[in-house]
Structures are given as C-alpha cells and as structure tokens.
Design an enzyme around this catalytic site. Structure first.
Site, short mmCIF file in Angstrom:
data_model
loop_
_atom_site.label_atom_id
_atom_site.label_comp_id
_atom_site.label_asym_id
_atom_site.label_seq_id
_atom_site.Cartn_x
_atom_site.Cartn_y
_atom_site.Cartn_z
N GLU A 107 0.81 -1.22 0.00
CA GLU A 107 0.00 0.00 0.00
C GLU A 107 0.85 1.28 0.00
OE1 GLU A 107 -2.73 -0.26 3.29
OE2 GLU A 107 -3.75 -2.00 2.47
N GLU A 167 -5.40 -8.56 1.03
CA GLU A 167 -6.01 -8.14 2.30
C GLU A 167 -7.49 -7.87 2.07
OE1 GLU A 167 -4.34 -4.86 4.53
OE2 GLU A 167 -2.29 -5.53 4.08
O1 IFM Z 1 -3.81 -3.04 9.31
C1 IFM Z 1 -3.81 -2.51 8.03
C2 IFM Z 1 -2.67 -3.08 7.20
O2 IFM Z 1 -1.45 -2.87 7.80
C3 IFM Z 1 -2.64 -2.43 5.84
N1 IFM Z 1 -3.92 -2.50 5.21
C4 IFM Z 1 -5.08 -2.10 5.96
C5 IFM Z 1 -5.10 -2.82 7.30
C6 IFM Z 1 -6.35 -2.39 8.09
O3 IFM Z 1 -6.34 -1.00 8.28
#
Ligand code: IFM
Length: 443
Positions: free
Chosen positions: A170, A351
C-alpha cells in the site's frame, strides 16, 4: 454458513487461501537482536499521534511466539501466509547486515516450510528505518536506492524459498497518510511531499523487481496496492467521483502503463516532483502478480468547485468498528474494472477483512459480523472469477488482532483473538468458519 461457497470457484483446491500480517503490527521485540528503530517507533512516541499512545514494543510478541503462530495458521487449514520483513531488523544504520534479523526470518520461513505453507513476503510494510528518515525518508530519492540494496540482501539470502515477493504494501498509504494528511509516520502534511514520496516509492519498487528476478528466478514478484473505489453521492457528483477515483490508479497506472493518471497529475502540476529520464521505464517493470487490498468504498460529493471533493458518510449503511462501510459489491466492481482497464497479471486478494468490537464470552468470540463480511466478500471474488478475472488467491486480514497503526490496539481485525495481557490466542468464530470451509475443500 458456507453453503453458497459449495459450488464456487473458491472450492478449487488450487485457489490459495491464507492469512496476512505485518512485521511492526505483530512482532514486538523492537529492541531485541539489534533491530534499529523505525519511523513507527518514533511516531508512536509523539503525543496524540496514536490512540492512547500505544506502540509496537510488544504487540503480539510474534518474535518469540512465531512457532505457535505458524502452527495456528496450519491448524486453521490455511495454505499460505503473507508476512512482512522488517527492514530495520536487516540493515543496520552503518549499512552493515544484521545476521540476527536474517536468522529470525529464517526460523519463521523454516517453520512455514515444515507446514508446507506457501510464503508471500512483503519487503516493506511501512516500517522505514528511522536512520533513513533522518536523511529525508521517502522524500529523499536515495532511499529508493537504499531499498534496492536491502532487497538485494533479503532476496539473495532467501531466494526461491519465498514463493511470492511483494515489493511494497500500500504505497498509497505510505505517501498520502505519511506525507499528506499526517495520520501515519512520519506525520507530514504537505501535498508536494506526498507526491514526491509516491514517486520515490514507485522508483524503489521498480528498482527492486530485476533484483528479485535475479535472486529468486522461480518465485513470483509483484506489489500490493490498496483500492477504495469512489462512488458518487448523487447524480451531480459523478465527475468529481471520477476524479477522486483517479487516486486509486496513482500507483497501478505507472506500474502497468508507465504513466501517472493525467487528471490528477495536471491538477497538481505545481507540486509534482521532477521525474528523471528513465524513471517511468524502471517503474513499468513487468510484474508477475498484483496484490489487491480492499476493505470498503468511498462515497464522494463535490466540495466547492470541481475537482474539490469530500467523502460523505451515508447513514443507514452497515459499518465495521473502524467506521468503514460494508460494501462487498464494491470489491466485485473493483476487480472487473481493473481487469477491463489493464493487461493484468494474476491477482491475489492480499487483504480483506473487518474490524469488530470483539468480546470474549465463556472463552469464545462470536464475531458474526466478520463472518458475514468474509462470506459476502468471498462471494464477490467468486463472481469476479466467473466474469473472467484471473484471481488466484485470497488472504484474510488478519491472522490475529494486532497493532492497528493510528488506532493502536483498539481495532481488532484478527480471525484469532489476542489477549494482549497473556498473549493467549483464541480462534474466533470466523477462524472456525474458515477452517470448516477449507477442510470441506479437501474432501
Ligand atoms: O492493518 C492494516 C494493514 O497494515 C494495511 N492494510 C489495511 C489494514 C487495516 O487497516
């Protein structure tokens, strides 16, 4: 509960299921084995930056409990684990290699190998060594070259033992939360800095890809990007929502096509960084997979003159504990749109998950909302595959509750509950649901 998945594409045992975590969020042991401080150690110490000034000093103590955690992942029937490697554990401030850091990940990787788990390692999940931030961090082009040196060290050491290397997690958050709204480390609030950081992050990614190919020729190499698709709040907000959506393409377009999204680039032309000859070609390096992170959507309305916009909060919609709208249709649309827009390599959902205000009652955690969240989002993934999107795997965020950045330990994203006082892990209903579904695939 998983009836709808019975005939889905996700029942194919080749479709990879895993859980994800990140170093600073779970490891703890921040002063052990000569780990250097990271920008998150510094940020957490700043009053007001993080909820109740929580920090990652202990977190889930995964540094010491990794073997139990790997056993747990395997016991849930998962086929893969996405972890991140902490740069501050690997390269010391004088540029020398910290063997103890490599040894730690060697132990983790060996434990995963023993359980036959597929390994995806993210090489940068926001924990920049503080000594590099002291030299300008991601505002310093040199950081991209330092990152390439670090990638050389890790990938020459582990080579093909890591099945998937993700260069960055990200970068949108690193650049825009780190340098524009200041919600994340290093806490800078400046447009010019945010765009400069984004360019240097992309450069770092592009420099890393050929190094990874050289050192791990049988592994797959890619990047993990987050997408929060923009939807117009009303008819007249359509144009401004399209503009807001361009931010979703700020990283993927240069990677896939070697250029920045034109409308945002032109709008911020006065604060754009200098792009050196050859940069866009480096950034445009071929990748083998795209990691997609998605949690929710953004509902966008005009805020004064085009293209100024604001995110509006609809009432009467379901939200998770962190306040994000539950909108599984958004994941389906995102995947089909990306597929139509770019010539993409295989996609992995790296994710997806929900924060729930979990309570332990009689030793169990009934996280009904999270179960529903997963089922509905997995259904979107299944539908996207049926519509022709090449999606090969899905990682739940997260294996266990952990340090949720500016929200500290308040927000619980795990499918496994962590009692931070005792470090006891309790698989929640959602974990048991995954296990039941994954076991049923084997039959
Ligand atoms: O916890 C975070 C992760 O580190 C990166 N993506 C979003 C998740 C939830 O906010």
């Amino acid at each position: 509960m998983y009836k709808f998945l019975k005939d889905s594409k996700l029942c194919d045992p080749k479709f990879l299921f895993g859980v994800a975590t990140a170093s600073y969020q779970i490891e703890g042991a921040t002063s052990v084995d000569e780990r250097c401080p990271s920008i998150w150690d510094t940020f957490c110490a700043k009053p007001g930056a993080v909820y109740k000034q929580h920090n990652g000093d202990v977190a889930c103590d995964h540094y010491h409990l990794y073997q139990d955690d790997v056993n747990l992942i395997a016991s849930l029937g998962m086929g893969a684990y996405r972890l991140s490697i902490a740069w501050p554990r690997i390269i010391k401030f004088d540029g020398s290699i910290n063997q103890k850091g490599l040894d730690f990940y060697d132990r983790v990787i060996s434990a995963l190998e023993e359980k036959n788990l597929t390994i995806m390692a993210t090489l940068y999940h926001w924990d920049l060594p503080q000594y590099l931030d002291d030299e300008g961090g991601w505002l310093n082009r040199e950081t991209a070259y330092k990152y390439a040196e670090y990638v050389e060290v890790v990938s020459s050491y582990f080579g093909d033992r890591i099945d998937f290397y993700a260069t960055l997690n990200e970068p949108w958050c690193s650049a825009f939360h780190g340098y524009r709204d200041g919600k994340h480390a290093p806490g800078i609030t400046d447009d010019r800095s945010a765009f400069l950081a984004s360019h240097n992050l992309l450069l770092a990614h592009g420099l890393a890809v050929p190094i990874l190919r050289k050192n791990a020729p049988s592994s797959k190499h890619g990047i993990v990007l987050n997408f929060t698709p923009a939807y117009p709040a009303n008819e007249s907000a359509k144009d401004v929502a399209d503009f807001a959506d361009e931010y979703n393409h700020w990283f993927i377009k240069p990677i896939m096509e070697g250029e920045y999204p034109e409308s945002v680039y032109q709008h911020y032309i006065d604060v754009m960084p200098t792009i050196e000859d050859g940069d866009m070609g480096i950034i445009n390096a071929k990748i083998d997979f795209l990691g997609v992170n998605n949690y929710s959507r953004g509902v966008i309305d005009q805020d004064g003159q085009y293209p100024n916009y604001k995110e509006v909060h609809l009432s009467d919609v379901e939200r998770t504990h962190i306040g994000w709208e539950v909108y599984p249709e958004g994941l389906l649309k995102l995947l089909t749109d990306l597929n139509q827009t770019y010539q993409l390599p295989p996609i992995y959902i790296t994710e997806n998950g929900a924060a729930v205000d979990d309570q332990v009652v009689d030793g169990a955690v009934e996280d009904e909302q999270r179960c529903r969240y997963y089922q509905n989002h997995l259904s979107s993934v299944d539908q996207a595959i049926r519509k022709g999107v090449d999606i090969r795997g899905y990682f739940a965020w997260s294996l266990m509750d952990n340090f949720e950045w500016a929200e500290g330990y308040k927000m619980r994203f795990g499918i496994v509950y962590v009692d931070y006082k005792t470090q006891k892990r309790i698989p929640k209903r959602s974990a048991l649901w995954f296990k039941e579904f994954l076991d049923s695939r084997q039959q």
